[in-house]
Design a protein around this motif. Structure first.
Motif, PDB file in Angstrom:
ATOM      1  N   ILE A 164      14.278 110.269 -49.118  1.00 41.69           N
ATOM      2  CA  ILE A 164      15.016 109.499 -48.113  1.00 41.69           C
ATOM      3  C   ILE A 164      15.140 108.081 -48.654  1.00 41.69           C
ATOM      4  CG2 ILE A 164      15.032 108.589 -45.758  1.00 41.69           C
ATOM      5  CD1 ILE A 164      13.286 111.025 -44.972  1.00 41.69           C
ATOM      6  N   VAL A 165      16.370 107.552 -48.652  1.00 40.67           N
ATOM      7  CA  VAL A 165      16.626 106.190 -49.105  1.00 40.67           C
ATOM      8  C   VAL A 165      17.134 105.393 -47.921  1.00 40.67           C
ATOM      9  CG1 VAL A 165      17.956 104.722 -50.671  1.00 40.67           C
ATOM     10  CG2 VAL A 165      17.216 106.996 -51.430  1.00 40.67           C
ATOM     11  N   GLU A 166      16.448 104.299 -47.618  1.00 32.86           N
ATOM     12  CA  GLU A 166      16.880 103.438 -46.525  1.00 32.86           C
ATOM     13  C   GLU A 166      17.370 102.119 -47.109  1.00 32.86           C
ATOM     14  OE1 GLU A 166      15.488 101.541 -42.268  1.00 32.86           O
ATOM     15  OE2 GLU A 166      13.972 102.455 -43.544  1.00 32.86           O
ATOM     16  N   THR A 169       7.610 114.024 -49.243  1.00 31.91           N
ATOM     17  CA  THR A 169       8.944 113.432 -49.235  1.00 31.91           C
ATOM     18  C   THR A 169       8.876 112.013 -49.788  1.00 31.91           C
ATOM     19  OG1 THR A 169       9.591 114.732 -47.300  1.00 31.91           O
ATOM     20  CG2 THR A 169      10.930 112.801 -47.807  1.00 31.91           C
ATOM     21  N   ILE A 170       9.730 111.727 -50.741  1.00 30.07           N
ATOM     22  CA  ILE A 170       9.796 110.396 -51.342  1.00 30.07           C
ATOM     23  C   ILE A 170      10.608 109.493 -50.428  1.00 30.07           C
ATOM     24  CG2 ILE A 170      10.655 109.059 -53.315  1.00 30.07           C
ATOM     25  CD1 ILE A 170      10.338 111.718 -54.937  1.00 30.07           C
ATOM     26  N   LEU A 171      10.087 108.314 -50.142  1.00 30.55           N
ATOM     27  CA  LEU A 171      10.797 107.331 -49.326  1.00 30.55           C
ATOM     28  C   LEU A 171      11.060 106.109 -50.186  1.00 30.55           C
ATOM     29  CD1 LEU A 171      11.938 106.212 -46.680  1.00 30.55           C
ATOM     30  CD2 LEU A 171       9.614 105.492 -46.079  1.00 30.55           C
ATOM     31  N   ILE A 172      12.335 105.768 -50.336  1.00 29.87           N
ATOM     32  CA  ILE A 172      12.739 104.593 -51.103  1.00 29.87           C
ATOM     33  C   ILE A 172      13.358 103.594 -50.130  1.00 29.87           C
ATOM     34  CG2 ILE A 172      14.244 103.703 -52.930  1.00 29.87           C
ATOM     35  CD1 ILE A 172      14.089 106.544 -54.179  1.00 29.87           C
ATOM     36  N   LEU A 173      12.802 102.388 -50.107  1.00 28.34           N
ATOM     37  CA  LEU A 173      13.318 101.323 -49.250  1.00 28.34           C
ATOM     38  C   LEU A 173      13.943 100.261 -50.138  1.00 28.34           C
ATOM     39  CD1 LEU A 173      10.213 100.936 -46.914  1.00 28.34           C
ATOM     40  CD2 LEU A 173      12.241 102.341 -46.536  1.00 28.34           C
ATOM     41  N   ILE A 174      15.183  99.878 -49.843  1.00 28.08           N
ATOM     42  CA  ILE A 174      15.864  98.853 -50.624  1.00 28.08           C
ATOM     43  C   ILE A 174      16.109  97.659 -49.711  1.00 28.08           C
ATOM     44  CG2 ILE A 174      17.925  98.277 -51.962  1.00 28.08           C
ATOM     45  CD1 ILE A 174      18.114 101.322 -52.587  1.00 28.08           C
ATOM     46  N   GLU A 175      15.353  96.596 -49.960  1.00 23.74           N
ATOM     47  CA  GLU A 175      15.446  95.376 -49.137  1.00 23.74           C
ATOM     48  C   GLU A 175      15.542  94.173 -50.059  1.00 23.74           C
ATOM     49  OE1 GLU A 175      16.232  92.937 -46.775  1.00 23.74           O
ATOM     50  OE2 GLU A 175      15.665  94.721 -45.619  1.00 23.74           O
ATOM     51  N   ILE A 176      16.581  93.348 -49.904  1.00 25.59           N
ATOM     52  CA  ILE A 176      16.756  92.182 -50.775  1.00 25.59           C
ATOM     53  C   ILE A 176      16.143  90.908 -50.189  1.00 25.59           C
ATOM     54  CG2 ILE A 176      18.808  93.118 -51.892  1.00 25.59           C
ATOM     55  CD1 ILE A 176      20.477  91.194 -50.155  1.00 25.59           C
ATOM     56  N   ASN A 177      15.856  90.908 -48.903  1.00 26.21           N
ATOM     57  CA  ASN A 177      15.251  89.741 -48.260  1.00 26.21           C
ATOM     58  C   ASN A 177      13.750  89.741 -48.541  1.00 26.21           C
ATOM     59  OD1 ASN A 177      13.796  88.246 -46.140  1.00 26.21           O
ATOM     60  ND2 ASN A 177      15.839  87.928 -45.265  1.00 26.21           N
ATOM     61  N   GLU A 178      13.274  88.734 -49.260  1.00 28.69           N
ATOM     62  CA  GLU A 178      11.871  88.700 -49.679  1.00 28.69           C
ATOM     63  C   GLU A 178      10.902  88.653 -48.503  1.00 28.69           C
ATOM     64  OE1 GLU A 178       8.887  86.171 -52.607  1.00 28.69           O
ATOM     65  OE2 GLU A 178      11.012  85.680 -52.554  1.00 28.69           O
ATOM     66  N   ILE A 179      11.256  87.952 -47.447  1.00 31.70           N
ATOM     67  CA  ILE A 179      10.390  87.876 -46.261  1.00 31.70           C
ATOM     68  C   ILE A 179      10.257  89.249 -45.611  1.00 31.70           C
ATOM     69  CG2 ILE A 179      10.146  86.885 -43.949  1.00 31.70           C
ATOM     70  CD1 ILE A 179      11.568  84.361 -45.117  1.00 31.70           C
ATOM     71  N   PHE A 180      11.387  89.941 -45.430  1.00 26.31           N
ATOM     72  CA  PHE A 180      11.346  91.289 -44.859  1.00 26.31           C
ATOM     73  C   PHE A 180      10.561  92.226 -45.769  1.00 26.31           C
ATOM     74  CE2 PHE A 180      15.617  90.792 -42.419  1.00 26.31           C
ATOM     75  CZ  PHE A 180      14.969  90.038 -41.463  1.00 26.31           C
ATOM     76  N   PHE A 181      10.770  92.093 -47.090  1.00 24.75           N
ATOM     77  CA  PHE A 181      10.064  92.945 -48.051  1.00 24.75           C
ATOM     78  C   PHE A 181       8.550  92.811 -47.892  1.00 24.75           C
ATOM     79  CE2 PHE A 181       7.835  93.079 -52.132  1.00 24.75           C
ATOM     80  CZ  PHE A 181       8.005  94.408 -52.459  1.00 24.75           C
ATOM     81  N   LYS A 182       8.059  91.586 -47.811  1.00 24.19           N
ATOM     82  CA  LYS A 182       6.620  91.358 -47.681  1.00 24.19           C
ATOM     83  C   LYS A 182       6.078  91.921 -46.372  1.00 24.19           C
ATOM     84  CE  LYS A 182       6.463  87.363 -50.711  1.00 24.19           C
ATOM     85  NZ  LYS A 182       6.271  85.915 -50.835  1.00 24.19           N
ATOM     86  N   LYS A 183       6.829  91.757 -45.281  1.00 21.54           N
ATOM     87  CA  LYS A 183       6.408  92.314 -43.993  1.00 21.54           C
ATOM     88  C   LYS A 183       6.389  93.839 -44.049  1.00 21.54           C
ATOM     89  CE  LYS A 183       7.867  88.531 -41.027  1.00 21.54           C
ATOM     90  NZ  LYS A 183       8.733  88.107 -39.925  1.00 21.54           N
ATOM     91  N   LEU A 184       7.420  94.418 -44.650  1.00 24.60           N
ATOM     92  CA  LEU A 184       7.491  95.878 -44.767  1.00 24.60           C
ATOM     93  C   LEU A 184       6.328  96.433 -45.575  1.00 24.60           C
ATOM     94  CD1 LEU A 184      11.259  96.599 -45.413  1.00 24.60           C
ATOM     95  CD2 LEU A 184       9.865  97.555 -43.583  1.00 24.60           C
TER      96      LEU A 184
END
Length: 73
Positions: free
Chosen positions: A27-29, A49-64
């Motif tokens: 699953i790619v989000e 199941t492999i989960l791939i998260l693509i987030e470019i916002n560094e703040i959101f990335f750290k929270k995630l």
């Protein structure tokens, strides 16, 4: 492979219910933001199941990163 785009509109239960978590191998989000949709995906997906998260916002990335570690524990 399933590609999902997150937004307030797409985070509803109907979209999550549309994913076949029994058969999903990957699953790619795209743009998970703060992760409300991601949390539901993590809760429902199979362990293999492999989960791939693509987030470019560094703040959101750290929270995630912190959120996902807590969910998986």
């Amino acid at each position: 492979m399933v590609f999902l785009a997150s937004s307030q509109v797409l985070r509803n239960k109907c979209l999550v219910d549309a994913v076949n978590f029994e058969k999903a191998e990957c699953i790619v989000e795209l743009g998970p933001g703060t992760g409300p949709f991601t949390r539901e995906i993590v809760r429902r997906k199979k362990a293999q199941t492999i989960l791939i998260l693509i987030e470019i916002n560094e703040i959101f990335f750290k929270k995630l990163r912190k959120t996902i570690v807590k969910i998986q524990a």
